[in-house]
Design a protein around this motif. Sequence first.
Motif, PDB file in Angstrom:
ATOM      1  N   ARG A  10       0.981  -1.250  -0.005  1.00 19.55           N
ATOM      2  CA  ARG A  10      -0.014  -0.066   0.020  1.00 19.55           C
ATOM      3  C   ARG A  10       0.825   1.215  -0.038  1.00 19.55           C
ATOM      4  O   ARG A  10       1.856   1.469   0.728  1.00 19.55           O
ATOM      5  N   VAL A  62       1.230   5.124   0.414  1.00 18.37           N
ATOM      6  CA  VAL A  62       0.639   6.672   1.097  1.00 18.37           C
ATOM      7  C   VAL A  62       1.344   7.687   0.298  1.00 18.37           C
ATOM      8  O   VAL A  62       2.476   7.937  -0.105  1.00 18.37           O
ATOM      9  N   GLU A  94       1.017  11.946  -0.738  1.00 16.02           N
ATOM     10  CA  GLU A  94       0.820  13.488  -0.346  1.00 16.02           C
ATOM     11  C   GLU A  94       0.821  14.261  -1.510  1.00 16.02           C
ATOM     12  O   GLU A  94       2.070  14.253  -2.065  1.00 16.02           O
TER      13      GLU A  94
END
Length: 459
Positions: free
Chosen positions: A403, A405, A407
């Motif tokens: 997975r 992450v 930004e």
Amino acid sequence: MTHSALRWRKLAGALALAVLGACAPRGPRVPTVPVVVIRDTVTSPTRPPRDTVSIPATPTADTAAFPEALLAPRVRVGLVVDTARIEITSAGAFSVLTDAGQEIASLGAGATATFTDAGGTITLASRTGASGGGPGGAGLRAPLVVRPAEQHGTLSVKGQAYRGELVVQDAPRGGLTVVNRLDMETYLLGVVPREIGNVQADVFEAVKAQAVAARTYAAIYMGRRSAQGFDVYATVEDQVYGGQAAEYALASRAVRETAGEIITYNGEPITAYYHSTCAGQTAAIHEVWNNAPIPYLVAVRDVDPRTGEAYDKVSSRFRWTERWTHDQLVGILNRTMADSLRGRRITRIHDMRVLERTASDRIRAMRLATDAGTFTLGKDRIRWILTPASRAGILNSSKFDVRLVREGGRVTEIVAEGGGWGHGIGMCQVGAMGRARAGQDYRTILRAYYPGTQIIDRY
């Protein structure tokens, strides 16, 4: 003559040899008794119980109580490979001999023999305790044999005590290699504890399964590393071997109660791979490595049908999570993928996505998109590429989801959530413990993990 009668006739002969040996003065080593291989007989579950031979509670190499050790083949274990200098010591007296048996030095308890590579020859020096044959000298030719004076004495290398004898020999690429030479059964006394751990009596059948698997693994590797002057490494390269210090009573009893037993397929020893934790499903060998399929190394569902729970559910690695910051993983990939990058450098990870899974839910192919190119990772090699940032070593298993992450569209963290520990092939050690707790004996456990195999007495 029945197989059981033949077996006990062999053991009676071994016991007689042990008694004679106990009465005889210490002299030249008697050649190892030839191994008798029974290839066409499957051991019957109703054979005479092994506990008709007295088994001491504490670990010992006493062949009067452990007669199969006299019939077992000798194993050569590579303890230290390619070193310039090595020190060997002992709590008791010991000798240094030529391979032909000529004594070079006789040393007392607590003495240290230091062997130094001298460019084709060996220099031997000793500290304290030297007597009789003298302290050694220069210009000695390999191999040199180091042997304890007492039948059950030990020799120490790097602070670790080993049974049997040590051989100091030339390494193929220069330097010296130290090999521990001892019988198979005594070798296993130091392997089983390191591989299965210090466990309790409720999983004794799993420890017996481990003993048979480890014996089989060693049997198939006999001679395979002859170019290096030994049969097996003492590390995870083969099987972890801890010598005398590793021994404990339960594991020693498991070795003795299964002495001589190996796993076969079509009458031949199998390659008995094993691992810690499978997370409820073992893997076929061709799913993990670039091997052809092997009939007994197939994916096995490792779940208790009575409860629906995995036999290895108690493992600390049954479920796990590994995390990397973007920059941590970039640094790791530039190191672990150097052969694929060919001088390029990754500075940005764009995407990581699983493309294909195996039948046992391990990753067959993963797409890694970076500013240095797009790469396909997969099978067991992925564990050596995605090495953890939090600890030394490789990724627990290839059974995981990934997975990302982000930004502002940029990857900032990578999370792997998976299960299992090890390659996943063959016997699942924690699963074997769960099976033992569920009442399965070691033969049932081994048949579950190596389908279609048989257990025979090899000696």
